[in-house]
Design a protein around this motif. Sequence first.
Motif, short mmCIF file in Angstrom:
data_model
loop_
_atom_site.label_atom_id
_atom_site.label_comp_id
_atom_site.label_asym_id
_atom_site.label_seq_id
_atom_site.Cartn_x
_atom_site.Cartn_y
_atom_site.Cartn_z
N GLY A 1 0.80 -1.22 0.00
CA GLY A 1 0.00 0.00 0.00
C GLY A 1 0.83 1.26 0.00
N ASP A 2 2.12 1.16 0.37
CA ASP A 2 2.98 2.35 0.36
C ASP A 2 3.30 2.76 -1.08
N THR A 3 3.60 4.04 -1.25
CA THR A 3 4.06 4.56 -2.53
C THR A 3 5.57 4.71 -2.48
N VAL A 4 6.25 4.12 -3.45
CA VAL A 4 7.71 4.15 -3.51
C VAL A 4 8.14 5.08 -4.65
N THR A 5 9.08 5.95 -4.38
CA THR A 5 9.66 6.82 -5.41
C THR A 5 10.94 6.17 -5.92
N VAL A 6 11.05 6.02 -7.23
CA VAL A 6 12.22 5.36 -7.82
C VAL A 6 12.92 6.35 -8.75
N THR A 7 14.24 6.34 -8.72
CA THR A 7 15.06 7.25 -9.54
C THR A 7 15.91 6.43 -10.51
N TYR A 8 15.85 6.79 -11.78
CA TYR A 8 16.59 6.11 -12.85
C TYR A 8 17.56 7.14 -13.43
N GLN A 9 18.84 6.93 -13.21
CA GLN A 9 19.86 7.82 -13.76
C GLN A 9 20.59 7.12 -14.90
N VAL A 10 20.64 7.77 -16.06
CA VAL A 10 21.48 7.30 -17.15
C VAL A 10 22.77 8.10 -17.05
N VAL A 11 23.80 7.45 -16.52
CA VAL A 11 25.08 8.13 -16.29
C VAL A 11 25.85 8.30 -17.59
N ARG A 12 25.75 7.29 -18.48
CA ARG A 12 26.43 7.36 -19.77
C ARG A 12 25.60 6.62 -20.81
N THR A 13 25.51 7.19 -22.02
CA THR A 13 24.71 6.59 -23.09
C THR A 13 25.51 6.63 -24.39
N PRO A 14 25.33 5.65 -25.27
CA PRO A 14 25.99 5.71 -26.59
C PRO A 14 25.29 6.66 -27.56
N ALA A 15 24.10 7.14 -27.18
CA ALA A 15 23.34 8.02 -28.07
C ALA A 15 24.06 9.35 -28.26
N ALA A 16 24.05 9.86 -29.50
CA ALA A 16 24.75 11.11 -29.81
C ALA A 16 23.76 12.23 -30.10
N ASN A 17 24.25 13.44 -30.05
CA ASN A 17 23.46 14.63 -30.38
C ASN A 17 22.89 14.47 -31.79
N PRO A 18 21.52 14.45 -31.93
CA PRO A 18 20.93 14.23 -33.25
C PRO A 18 20.81 15.52 -34.07
N ALA A 19 21.05 16.66 -33.43
CA ALA A 19 20.91 17.93 -34.15
C ALA A 19 22.11 18.13 -35.08
N GLY A 20 21.93 18.92 -36.12
CA GLY A 20 23.01 19.17 -37.07
C GLY A 20 24.13 20.01 -36.50
N GLY A 21 23.84 20.78 -35.46
CA GLY A 21 24.85 21.64 -34.84
C GLY A 21 24.82 21.47 -33.33
N GLU A 22 25.27 22.49 -32.64
CA GLU A 22 25.30 22.41 -31.18
C GLU A 22 23.88 22.39 -30.62
N LEU A 23 23.70 21.54 -29.59
CA LEU A 23 22.41 21.45 -28.91
C LEU A 23 22.43 22.43 -27.75
N PRO A 24 21.51 23.41 -27.72
CA PRO A 24 21.52 24.40 -26.64
C PRO A 24 21.20 23.76 -25.28
N ALA A 25 21.37 24.56 -24.24
CA ALA A 25 21.05 24.10 -22.89
C ALA A 25 19.54 23.95 -22.72
N ASP A 26 19.14 22.99 -21.88
CA ASP A 26 17.76 22.80 -21.43
C ASP A 26 16.77 22.56 -22.57
N VAL A 27 17.15 21.65 -23.49
CA VAL A 27 16.23 21.25 -24.56
C VAL A 27 16.09 19.73 -24.61
N LEU A 28 16.64 19.03 -23.62
CA LEU A 28 16.63 17.57 -23.61
C LEU A 28 15.68 17.08 -22.51
N THR A 29 14.67 16.29 -22.89
CA THR A 29 13.71 15.72 -21.94
C THR A 29 13.79 14.20 -21.99
#
Length: 430
Positions: free
Chosen positions: A62-90
């Motif tokens: 019956g309790d509610t548990v909060t779980v945190t999932y951190q991706v510390v490192r990923t092989p995925a690369a920036n998909p934009a053609g140029g620099e990706l600005p700050a605070d546009v990744l969700t």
Amino acid sequence: MAVFAATAGSALSAPAAAEGETPPGQVEFPTHCLPPQEAGLPPADGPTTARITVDNPAPQVGDTVTVTYQVVRTPAANPAGGELPADVLTPTGRILLAGAQSGEVTVVGAKRNDPVRAGEPLPAVTMTGTFTVTAPGETTLAPGGYTLHTSHPLDLDTTCTAAEPSATPVPARLTATALPTANLRSVFLAAASGKPGAKVKVTAAGFPPGTALTVAGRAGAAETADRVSATADELGTAAVELPVTDKATTAVIAYEGPAWSASRGSGPAAYTVIDVAPMTTGTRKVTATVEPGALGMTQAGEDITLGAVPYGDGGAAPGRIGTVTVTDARGGPAGWSLTGKVTDFTGPGGVRIPGASLSWTPTCVAAAGSPSACTPGSAGVVGPEGALLASTANAPLVGGTFTIDATVTLRVPPYTPPGAYTAVLTLTLS
């Protein structure tokens, strides 16, 4: 039952690892990442380093548990053609549950990142989510797939999945315990006293149908020589006659199994053996009987008014449920549990705030002299599924008076239309 009116918690961090050590809950697994077609990039294969932690590794059902999932490192690369600005990744992702409880937990992260140069790997992200514990026992939590959404210059999704899902390591576990359940086993006597050797009619009730029972006399915490066997019928009851020959017998009990226990036996029903031996001149025998009572509760006040929050900002509307007094005068072995659940909050024009937006932090205090100790429920979400407010455990002799309260907080979303929002909180004692 109470009515809430409202006008329009952070997870615990895991202990830090020593330098050179792998942090608790951190694992690595092979990943296949598919960039968006618009990026014109090939798939990226490589290890994902992930970390999963929970705020409560030993919850109750019956309790509610909060779980945190951190991706510390990923092989995925920036998909934009140029620099990706700050605070546009969700980021969004899934955590896989197995063991006592199965299913998936959806986790979501905030739109927060440092700038990423063209062709560079996407940065570390943190996602959180919650789930309700539904079964006792050990549940494992393993990392599932995750999606990295970028919103510059276009809305693009990079999707990463485990290359070998069956071999994904388990970085986190929790062990849940069941809520205390009420013991409804009881005995009723046709007479509360009799001469030595008298047969008292005993009715045992609340036992599992077909269960073999023992009906016995008791003196304090010890059994006397008086006993008979019985079998519970399809309604869980058994009617027997118990010859009471032991003058030490002061009560009658019934139980299943080889010996009486608080979870499988009834509470004692008082019985007095009337000694017919002649009394010494000038003496009198004095007999007193303690009668069992009932389990009940009262609540101070009726409606509950929460604090106001400003329009636009939203935020936390605080309050209290008001003092609840539970009185347990049954005198048996059964503990009790007090649970609560809340409906959605309804406001002007039918606008709703989900009941799961209400959380509480319970408190419980046993009055002086109470045989039982009171345990408050865990802090967390109340919601329509309900949560434990307080409880006492089964024991050879339970009872007492208990004062229960809880501070509550309603999370009001930003730009919720102004007005009063009401919900119904229902408390159930069992």
